[in-house]
Design a protein around this motif. Structure first.
Motif, PDB file in Angstrom:
ATOM      1  N   ILE A  56       0.836  -1.208   0.000  1.00 14.99           N
ATOM      2  CA  ILE A  56       0.000   0.000   0.000  1.00 14.99           C
ATOM      3  C   ILE A  56       0.867   1.253   0.000  1.00 14.99           C
ATOM      4  CG2 ILE A  56      -1.645   1.344   1.361  1.00 14.99           C
ATOM      5  CD1 ILE A  56      -2.819  -1.330   2.320  1.00 14.99           C
ATOM      6  N   MET A  57       1.912   1.267   0.821  1.00 15.45           N
ATOM      7  CA  MET A  57       2.808   2.427   0.863  1.00 15.45           C
ATOM      8  C   MET A  57       3.519   2.628  -0.469  1.00 15.45           C
ATOM      9  SD  MET A  57       4.492   2.081   4.683  1.00 15.45           S
ATOM     10  CE  MET A  57       5.423   3.611   4.491  1.00 15.45           C
ATOM     11  N   LEU A 115       1.323   4.467  -3.118  1.00 10.29           N
ATOM     12  CA  LEU A 115       0.939   5.853  -2.856  1.00 10.29           C
ATOM     13  C   LEU A 115       1.575   6.878  -3.802  1.00 10.29           C
ATOM     14  CD1 LEU A 115       0.860   5.936   1.063  1.00 10.29           C
ATOM     15  CD2 LEU A 115      -1.072   5.858  -0.524  1.00 10.29           C
ATOM     16  N   HIS A 150      -0.748   9.605  -5.987  1.00 17.75           N
ATOM     17  CA  HIS A 150      -0.782  10.963  -5.437  1.00 17.75           C
ATOM     18  C   HIS A 150       0.508  11.673  -5.840  1.00 17.75           C
ATOM     19  CE1 HIS A 150      -1.303  14.294  -2.667  1.00 17.75           C
ATOM     20  NE2 HIS A 150      -2.507  13.830  -2.355  1.00 17.75           N
ATOM     21  N   ILE A 159       2.912  13.180  -3.116  1.00 20.56           N
ATOM     22  CA  ILE A 159       3.741  12.195  -2.416  1.00 20.56           C
ATOM     23  C   ILE A 159       4.934  11.803  -3.273  1.00 20.56           C
ATOM     24  CG2 ILE A 159       3.793   9.856  -1.456  1.00 20.56           C
ATOM     25  CD1 ILE A 159       0.897  10.176  -0.679  1.00 20.56           C
ATOM     26  N   TYR A 174       8.668   2.577   3.857  1.00 18.73           N
ATOM     27  CA  TYR A 174       9.069   3.881   3.325  1.00 18.73           C
ATOM     28  C   TYR A 174      10.248   3.747   2.370  1.00 18.73           C
ATOM     29  CZ  TYR A 174       9.781   8.875   3.093  1.00 18.73           C
ATOM     30  OH  TYR A 174       9.891  10.157   2.625  1.00 18.73           O
ATOM     31  N   MET A 199       8.891   2.413  -0.809  1.00 19.39           N
ATOM     32  CA  MET A 199       8.143   3.463  -1.494  1.00 19.39           C
ATOM     33  C   MET A 199       9.085   4.403  -2.241  1.00 19.39           C
ATOM     34  SD  MET A 199       5.410   6.221   0.096  1.00 19.39           S
ATOM     35  CE  MET A 199       6.653   7.086   1.066  1.00 19.39           C
ATOM     36  N   SER A 250       9.350   4.870  -6.287  1.00 20.53           N
ATOM     37  CA  SER A 250       9.003   6.183  -6.830  1.00 20.53           C
ATOM     38  C   SER A 250       9.953   6.640  -7.934  1.00 20.53           C
ATOM     39  CB  SER A 250       8.982   7.231  -5.709  1.00 20.53           C
ATOM     40  OG  SER A 250      10.287   7.465  -5.206  1.00 20.53           O
TER      41      SER A 250
END
Length: 243
Positions: free
Chosen positions: A48-49, A52, A56, A59, A110, A113, A117
């Protein structure tokens, strides 16, 4: 690796005390369910992280522009992992063990994530599918095979040390000499190594091999299986991910 002990053979007059933890099938089944349930929850949080930043934009921008938080997350993970690995009282006491596990999960989430990203969403999705298929297959194999993979821990450890040195050479070559193919080779070998670690950890959870995990250390073995899967995903993303 998670804590484990060697399982001695049967002795005259009954089973040895060291194997009492796993003589009851219901205890073993409950231990296995608890471990895999926690691993599933931890992986769901990380997934889920990781999604994100792609849903979004703010983020995404924040994670890309604050890379220093990756170092903070890694340091947090390292401290919590060392505490759980070295402090038996902490990892076996409720609720401190679950609190530490939650902190560790969020720190790994994190980091994952931030890694995702900087990659294309298609390559992230492909690596996620490959990881899920490979790990599912490995877990089923480890649970069904008659081969005792836990007896090969020594060989796997030696290969880990060799791969560690090769990895350092690959990273230095990529950073200073722009030689990327060595790091790609390292990523592929590291992914295979952690797949083997995953199979060993699953067999230690199941019990019956040369080494097995005590049910009281379910937190530590849960984290180990979780990290095996996360490292496989990271290595596959390094190998196949498009930035």
């Amino acid at each position: 690796m998670a804590s484990y002990h060697a399982v001695p053979g049967n002795v005259e007059g009954g089973m040895p005390k060291e194997s009492v933890n796993f003589t009851n099938a219901s205890i073993r089944a409950g231990f296995i369910r608890k471990v895999f349930m926690l691993v599933t929850i931890m992986l769901a949080v990380v997934a889920i992280m990781s999604v994100l930043p792609f849903v979004h934009k703010d983020i995404m921008t924040y994670t890309r522009n604050n890379f220093w938080l990756y170092g903070v997350s890694y340091l947090t993970f390292l401290v919590v992992y060392i505490v759980l690995a070295c402090c038996e009282k902490v990892r076996r006491s409720f609720p401190s063990n679950l609190i530490c596990t939650a902190i560790l999960t969020l720190s790994i989430g994190y980091m994952t994530m931030m890694i995702c990203s900087v990659h294309d969403i298609v390559s992230v999705a492909i690596c996620f599918v490959i990881t899920a298929v490979c790990c599912g297959t490995i877990v089923l194999f480890a649970m069904q095979t008659k081969y005792d993979l836990t007896s090969m821990i020594g060989y796997v450890f030696i290969f880990s040390m060799v791969l560690l040195v090769f990895g350092l050479v690959a990273i230095i070559s990529m950073m200073f000499f722009k030689i990327k193919f060595l790091y790609l080779i390292y990523s592929g070998l590291a992914a295979l190594l952690f797949m083997f670690y995953l199979a060993i950890d699953v067999q230690m959870i199941m019990g019956g091999g040369k080494y097995e995990v005590s049910p009281e250390d379910y937190i530590l073995v849960t984290i180990q299986v979780f990290l095996d899967i996360i490292y496989i995903f990271w290595m596959l993303l390094s190998l196949f991910g498009r930035k």
